[in-house]
Design an enzyme around this catalytic site. Structure first.
Site, short mmCIF file in Angstrom:
data_model
loop_
_atom_site.label_atom_id
_atom_site.label_comp_id
_atom_site.label_asym_id
_atom_site.label_seq_id
_atom_site.Cartn_x
_atom_site.Cartn_y
_atom_site.Cartn_z
N GLU A 22 47.45 24.77 -48.92
CA GLU A 22 46.01 24.41 -48.63
C GLU A 22 45.57 25.09 -47.93
O GLU A 22 44.78 26.33 -47.72
CB GLU A 22 46.48 22.80 -48.49
CG GLU A 22 44.53 22.40 -47.16
CD GLU A 22 44.97 21.02 -47.05
OE1 GLU A 22 43.70 20.97 -47.14
OE2 GLU A 22 45.89 20.45 -46.12
N HIS A 23 46.12 25.42 -46.68
CA HIS A 23 45.80 26.66 -45.70
C HIS A 23 47.21 27.17 -44.98
O HIS A 23 48.55 26.90 -45.26
CB HIS A 23 45.86 25.88 -44.30
CG HIS A 23 45.23 24.79 -43.96
ND1 HIS A 23 45.29 23.40 -44.19
CD2 HIS A 23 43.44 24.11 -43.68
CE1 HIS A 23 44.01 22.48 -44.25
NE2 HIS A 23 42.87 23.17 -43.59
N GLN B 277 48.18 20.24 -38.22
CA GLN B 277 48.21 19.68 -39.36
C GLN B 277 49.33 18.65 -39.11
O GLN B 277 48.87 17.40 -40.19
CB GLN B 277 48.84 20.90 -40.74
CG GLN B 277 48.19 21.42 -40.41
CD GLN B 277 46.67 21.21 -41.31
OE1 GLN B 277 45.95 20.50 -42.24
NE2 GLN B 277 45.65 21.59 -40.08
#
Length: 424
Positions: free
Chosen positions: A322-323, A255
């Site tokens: 988000e994740h 990320q």
């Protein structure tokens, strides 16, 4: 990276804040871009391509020849991978097509709901330092399954005025033929307003930097819907004593390499895993081609020690990532505790990259804590729900008195009369 050992809960509100950008400066630029596109159409797009992407694009529409040539410019291995990913994404999203169920709420009163596709949709595909051809699959596949009549794709060109061939190949594979060479806020403005070449759409999809996010928010002033205010990417990893530090580090860096404005958060209950993950991050980052960008992202990222997995999940729900990766041995036990997250990855082998590319789930997800009130993109994102009802004579008799009483109590006598005239 910022390291916190057992932070007090009264400090969490500050810890969950994302990096802040100067919105006023961005807003002014977005307004200027929209006005230019509104007044000058294609010419404004050509000018912005030159200004922001250093690209000369006398023709902003991608030609059929460019589409055909793209297929020869990428490897057979990549083509095969894209096709397999498309198959999995199609399978998962096709499962979301609902069956119409008619409900008789009272004898003679039948109600149901049907899907209707958003007719014109625009999809934005980032193409700068990382041309996200995978996002073409994530947006075009559900749009096609939903039955959208017109799908417009905008993506920034390179300095030679060309679009990344993998993006073009994937678009063609998904049946998209209207592709335009423009990126950033000007692409959003073009799809929201329409130009001589780029059709106006009803809803805009796709991730992007803070300029794209701001443009999508601004586009709503023109009656255009958006998927969500998705901005810079982020991941939160929760690890126990059975987690693999090298795996955790790899997920965090996957990320961080998205961009300097990305954010990663690592939380664990185990001191050994904590230290070894930090060491693994330092070791792996040296070998990354985008290590400078990843290092900048790590500067505002968090590494946190807590007393329990329950406390880690409480922090995660406040952060709303988000994740979310649960690098836990007994992850099933903790699934019911997850309230706010875009997409969740369970166990040591469920790397976030799987969801980004080929497991089947969608990778267009809410960021910046919007997972508290937004879902990620799905088939539902491309449809509207229309309700239907049919009342027989008997049905109106069965609920007529109820309607009359309620309408009169609200002082809406014409509403009451619409029932009374039928009952008489």
């Amino acid at each position: 990276m910022k390291i916190y050992r057992y932070p007090e809960k009264n400090t969490w509100a500050d810890l969950v804040k994302r990096p802040v950008f100067e919105r006023e400066e961005i807003s002014g630029l977005i307004t200027e871009i929209f006005e230019a596109v509104k007044n000058n159409g294609d010419k404004a797009i050509v000018d912005f391509n030159k200004k922001f992407d250093k690209a000369i694009t006398p023709q902003i529409a991608v030609s059929e020849m460019e589409m055909e040539n793209a297929e020869n410019e990428i490897s057979e291995a990549l083509k095969k991978a894209i096709k397999q990913a498309k198959e999995n994404i199609t399978k998962f999203h096709a499962s979301q097509i609902p069956e119409t169920e008619k409900i008789e709420t009272v004898k003679g009163v039948i109600c149901w709901r049907e899907n209707r596709a958003v007719e014109k949709v625009g999809i934005y595909i980032p193409g700068g330092t990382a041309p996200l051809f995978s996002t073409v699959l994530m947006l075009a596949v559900p749009a096609q399954l939903a039955g959208c009549r017109e799908i417009i794709l905008c993506t920034p060109p390179d300095r030679n005025g060309n679009v990344n061939p993998a993006i073009l190949f994937t678009a063609k594979l998904c049946g998209i033929t209207k592709i335009f060479k423009t990126g950033g806020a000007q692409a959003i403005a073009a799809m929201a307003l329409g130009t001589e070449s780029i059709p106006q759409v009803y809803k805009i999809f796709g991730p992007g930097n803070q300029f794209v996010v701001a443009a999508k928010e601004y586009a709503q002033q023109y009656g255009v819907a958006i998927d969500m205010p998705a901005g810079p990417s982020e991941v939160l990893v929760i690890a126990d004593s059975k987690a693999v530090p090298e795996f955790c580090a790899a997920d965090l860096l996957s990320q961080a390499e998205h961009g300097s404005d990305s954010q990663v958060v690592f939380i664990t209950t185990d001191f050994k895993i904590f230290n070894e993950t930090i060491e693994a991050v330092e070791k792996q980052i040296r070998k990354l081609p985008r290590n400078e960008m990843a290092r900048q992202a790590l500067d505002h990222s968090l590494f946190i020690m807590v007393d329990s997995i329950e406390e880690a999940l409480e922090f995660s729900n406040s952060y709303a990532p988000e994740h979310l990766i649960l690098a836990l041995e007994d992850f099933e036990k903790y699934i019911p505790m997850i309230r706010n997250a875009g997409s969740v990855f369970l166990g040591n082998y469920s790397c976030e990259s799987a969801g980004d590319y080929a497991s089947g789930t969608n990778h267009t997800l809410p960021t910046n804590a919007y997972a508290k009130n937004y879902s990620g993109v799905s088939l539902d994102s491309f449809v509207k729900k229309i309700t239907f009802q049919h009342l027989s004579k008997e049905g109106l008799k069965n609920i007529g008195k109820t309607i009359e009483i309620m309408a009169e109590a609200e002082g809406l006598i014409a509403h009451k009369n619409a029932v009374s005239i039928r009952l008489k």
